[in-house]
Design an enzyme around this catalytic site. Structure first.
Site, PDB file in Angstrom:
ATOM      1  CB  SER A   1      -0.920  -0.025   1.228  1.00 43.35           C
ATOM      2  OG  SER A   1      -1.119   1.263   1.741  1.00 43.35           O
ATOM      3  CE  LYS A   2       2.490   7.392  -3.005  1.00 38.98           C
ATOM      4  NZ  LYS A   2       3.827   7.625  -3.515  1.00 38.98           N
ATOM      5  NE  ARG A   3      -4.248   5.779   3.674  1.00 33.24           N
ATOM      6  CZ  ARG A   3      -5.373   5.615   4.347  1.00 33.24           C
ATOM      7  NH1 ARG A   3      -6.428   5.118   3.754  1.00 33.24           N
ATOM      8  NH2 ARG A   3      -5.446   5.957   5.612  1.00 33.24           N
TER       9      ARG A   3
END
Length: 482
Positions: A252-254
């Site tokens: 996940s980018k987050r």
RNA sequence: GCCCCCAUCGUCUAGCGGCCUAGGACGUGGCCCUCUCAAGGCCAAAACCGGGAUUCGAAUUCCCGUGGGGGCACCA
């Protein structure tokens, strides 16, 4: 399994919501959809899913175009390429959704819900699948509407029975309707939810294969119910396994994991990333791992997509990136490498440097570190002259450097081949192994334990003058130490 | 909590009842090549989650268990 579509047009779509970057999972979904279309001479469509007014990022649509272009996935229809099925931006299709919601309302397959958002239970357990508003009488609805109460339109899920669908990768899946919730179709702001828009658009855009992440698997029965309500033919479903990290958690980018654009910044070639991503959840059925996009277009098959989630391995991506770098022409590699050379290298023939680098580079970003010594010899420890494998120590190093200095000054043609022959000969005449001769020279020229290319290759690039200067400096350093 | 899905070396995977003493790749270790480092070549260690069942025969089929993932938003 695709027979049914051999006679008609395969149409796939990539439908990202504008978040500002290309998530790795999205890139793979786009890739597979693109490949499926190309493989069957079909049509690949780009559709922007911007139905979340609270989450739109202005410049984000541009990022989608850029990402697709970078990956080489050109689409046949999209916002800027009308194919007769537009508009391709959902926020421009609002009347269409409203009209379809109205039809659902009329046939009793949907109902207005006046509950306040805050009133909706949001606990992890015991979710209310049947909304109380489904019981409202027409009169009550009328009353609330004239009172100006805001509402959403929800799907009316049948009370009993079950819904079955077939997915190309997961097979037949059946879910009890009791498990399905009366999901929101149209929000109070008039925008559709993904759950509604994707069904309407996929049908209206004649999508033959709906390809998307596995996270939609469990809500697909709800979509099928909608297709049935409208009397539409259900598309082929192709749900894709998740991409996770090596520790099994979500990619996940987050959580700090790189997006497609980030990977490119990290020194990975777009074509290598695409190649690697293609292998994450799909295999060709033979031992080939290196693929160009054009090659993938020929061999990709939905039937060979895996069911289980795949872990993203930076190690393997790095290796594959090296393979792609080596597959480049020298000129192509040089052009890419140029951007990573420090300005001080301008005095040298950087094409020659690129030639040495190409076979040793796995990520473009490691280039600067590999070439800094060309600009200036770092302050190195004299111990560097001691190297067992080359049978080199301080004494031999000093002797070699001193003996070789005049030869380097006199040799007619100062290039790699001549230098090598001459130095090898010098070793033979003085009882030194070639390695014993080369090691101190390479060390004096670079000041680092490992260099792209050997002593003579470096010398050629540095040129006679600089070579003599560095060898002399090496001699001084050794004399001071002995 | 309820529902759905998944399960072969550390990782990506091949395998679709006998060709499996389970193949390839990355990574790891060793050797070779060699003007350092790479690249390249060779070799090695490394897996069918557990238990039942079906079958002459199961990594492959079925069931149960266990483990992991996903879903249950006026997000997509």
């Amino acid at each position: 399994m695709l027979e049914r579509f051999y006679g008609s047009m395969v149409r796939t779509r990539f439908a990202p919501s504008p978040t500002g970057y290309m998530h790795i999972g999205n890139l793979r979904t786009a890739l597979y959809a693109y490949l499926t279309a190309r493989r069957h001479q079909g049509v690949f469509i780009l559709r922007i899913e911007d139905t979340d007014q609270g989450r739109n990022i202005p410049e984000a649509v541009a990022a989608i175009y850029k990402g697709l272009q970078l990956a080489g996935l050109d689409y046949d229809e999209g916002p800027d390429k009308d194919g007769g099925y537009g508009p391709y931006i959902q926020s421009e299709r609002l009347p269409i959704y409203q009209e379809h919601a109205q039809r659902l309302l009329e046939m009793g397959a949907a109902f207005r819900c006046f509950c306040r958002k805050e009133d909706q239970p949001e606990g992890d357990d015991a979710p209310t699948r049947r909304d109380p508003c489904r019981l409202l009488t027409p009169a009550q609805v009328e009353e609330k509407m004239t009172a100006g109460e805001s509402f959403v339109i929800r799907q009316r899920i049948p009370d009993g029975g079950s819904t079955t669908f077939r997915d190309h990768v997961y097979g037949e899946i059946t879910v009890e309707n009791a498990q399905l919730d009366d999901q929101v179709l149209l929000k109070s702001d008039g925008f559709p939810t993904y759950n509604f828009a994707n069904v309407v658009d996929d049908h209206l855009m004649a999508i033959s294969h709906v390809m998307r992440g596995q996270e939609y698997l469990s809500s697909t029965p709800k979509y099928n119910l909608l297709y049935r309500n409208f009397g539409w033919e259900v598309p082929e479903y192709v749900h894709l396994p998740l991409i996770v990290k090596e520790d099994g958690t979500k990619f996940s980018k987050r959580l700090g994991d790189p997006s497609f654009e980030d990977l490119v910044k990290m020194g990975y070639l777009p074509e290598a990333i695409v190649n690697y991503i293609a292998l994450l959840g799909w295999s060709p059925g033979n031992d080939q791992e290196f693929f160009t996009l054009a090659e993938l277009e020929k061999v990709f098959s939905i039937d060979r997509i895996n069911k289980s989630s795949a872990a993203f391995s930076f190690d393997k991506l790095t290796w594959l990136n090296g393979e792609h770098i080596r597959a480049l022409s020298l000129e192509a590699f040089h052009e890419l490498a140029l951007a990573y050379y420090p300005p001080e290298l301008a005095d040298y023939d950087t094409l020659k440097i690129s030639e040495l680098l190409q076979v040793r580079t796995e990520k473009l970003t490691e280039i600067p570190e590999m070439v800094t010594f060309f600009a200036a010899v770092p302050d190195y420890d004299v111990e560097l002259y001691i190297h067992d494998k080359s049978k080199s120590d301080l004494a031999t190093s000093l002797a070699v450097l001193k003996g070789v200095l005049p030869l380097l000054a006199e040799i007619k043609t100062f290039n790699n081949d001549n230098l090598f022959l001459m130095l090898k000969q010098f070793g033979k005449e003085n009882g030194f192994k070639t390695g014993t001769v080369m090691w101190p020279i390479r060390t004096a020229l670079s000041g680092v334990p490992a260099t792209p290319g050997g002593a003579t290759a470096l010398a050629e690039i540095l040129g006679r003058e600089e070579t003599l200067r560095r060898v002399a400096a090496g001699i001084a350093k050794l004399e001071a130490a002995v």
